[in-house]
Scaffold this active site. Structure first.
Site, PDB file in Angstrom:
ATOM      1  N   TYR A 255       0.848  -1.194   0.000  1.00 14.74           N
ATOM      2  CA  TYR A 255       0.000   0.000   0.000  1.00 14.74           C
ATOM      3  C   TYR A 255       0.879   1.237   0.000  1.00 14.74           C
ATOM      4  CZ  TYR A 255      -3.563   3.376   1.300  1.00 14.74           C
ATOM      5  OH  TYR A 255      -4.398   4.462   1.311  1.00 14.74           O
ATOM      6  N   CYS A 256       0.543   2.192  -0.865  1.00 10.83           N
ATOM      7  CA  CYS A 256       1.208   3.492  -0.905  1.00 10.83           C
ATOM      8  C   CYS A 256       2.705   3.285  -1.150  1.00 10.83           C
ATOM      9  CB  CYS A 256       0.930   4.269   0.375  1.00 10.83           C
ATOM     10  SG  CYS A 256       1.301   6.038   0.282  1.00 10.83           S
TER      11      CYS A 256
END
Length: 309
Positions: A255-256
């Site tokens: 994520y990210c």
């Protein structure tokens, strides 16, 4: 003077449209943006809602003219002002109010107002369930037999206890990687929102081991510049998660910025013949950082109103 002239022309277009719409069906004077589905329902084409949403779209178009292509303003600040102005205008969109939204009015009549009552109850329930300011809640404890533990210093590789219900044939592990600031979103919102729709709980019940890694993304300081890169620390987390899962392959989720480093690491592992990753899933993670001048100009055109006049 140019903005005043544009406002006059838009007012004239709207007046002509209002006059023609009273006499019968007529083509709208402005179309919403391709991605704007707020006024897609046919009810918005009936008076007086056709006039309400057309005036809103004309105002939106004029506001875009007022905040774009301004002499002496940097592109960065121009985009900031455009975004802020757009958000402020969307607050007063006719879709947000009962008396100016034909879809809500229709539903209210059909349910005898029960939709409004249910909405108020949902709002009150959410307000009561909200954590106090500055605190966050975790529902991981609701997963049967779940315990979390640190597996590596400098990042946390956490796993639920295998005492949870398991099924044969689903022994692969799952490793989720995210930055410090995105971990709360990754772990508590996207993956573990509540017991009845928790992906973490589902994975554990299917027999998977679930590990979560977080890596710091702070700006490097003199005393911390010799720390290993996040990708190297994620490799250590993979080692720990592989050990936890009994040597089985891992399904990695990034994520990210954690996904960015995970993609780098996956490419490096593949190049060295390390096949411990069975799959790679990226959420809101960028892997192409080349300059996108052309795409920026095209995206600006695509997100702007269909006519600048």
């Amino acid at each position: 003077m140019e903005l005043a002239s544009k406002a006059q022309r838009k007012a004239a277009r709207f007046a002509l449209y209002a006059t023609e719409s009273v006499q019968g069906e007529t083509a709208p004077c402005i179309e919403p943006l391709p991605q704007d589905r707020r006024f897609a329902d046919p009810a918005w084409q009936q008076p007086p809602f056709n006039l309400i949403h057309q005036s809103f779209l004309l105002t939106q178009q004029w506001l875009w003219n007022a905040t774009n292509h301004v002499t002496g303003v940097s592109r960065h600040h121009e985009r900031m002002v455009t975004f802020t102005a757009r958000q402020a205008l969307d607050v007063v969109s006719p879709t947000n109010f009962v008396w100016t939204n034909p879809e809500v009015l229709k539903r209210t009549v059909e349910t005898g107002g029960a939709n409004l009552v249910n909405g108020a109850i949902d709002w009150w329930r959410d307000a009561l369930a909200a954590p106090p300011a500055g605190r966050s809640t975790t529902v991981s404890a609701s997963v049967p037999g779940t315990r979390w533990r640190d597996a590596r210093q400098g990042g946390a590789a956490q796993r639920p206890d295998r005492a949870a219900a398991v099924r044969a044939g689903h022994a692969d592990g799952v490793l989720a990687a995210g930055a410090d600031r995105s971990l709360a979103i990754l772990k508590y919102y996207i993956l573990d929102l509540s017991p009845h729709n928790s992906l973490v709980r589902h994975l554990v019940e299917q027999g998977h081991t679930y590990s979560c890694f977080r890596g710091a993304t702070r700006r490097a300081r003199p005393r911390t510049r010799r720390r290993p890169l996040p990708a190297a620390r994620i490799r250590a987390a993979i080692d720990a998660a592989t050990s936890i899962s009994g040597g089985q392959k891992l399904h990695a989720v990034g994520y990210c910025l954690g996904g960015t480093f995970l993609a780098m690491l996956a490419a490096s592992m593949a190049g060295h013949g390390d096949d411990r990753l069975a799959s790679l899933t990226l959420l809101a993670a960028e892997v192409d950082f080349t300059e996108r001048a052309n795409s920026r100009s095209s995206s600006t055109t695509a997100s702007s109103p269909t006519s600048r006049t």
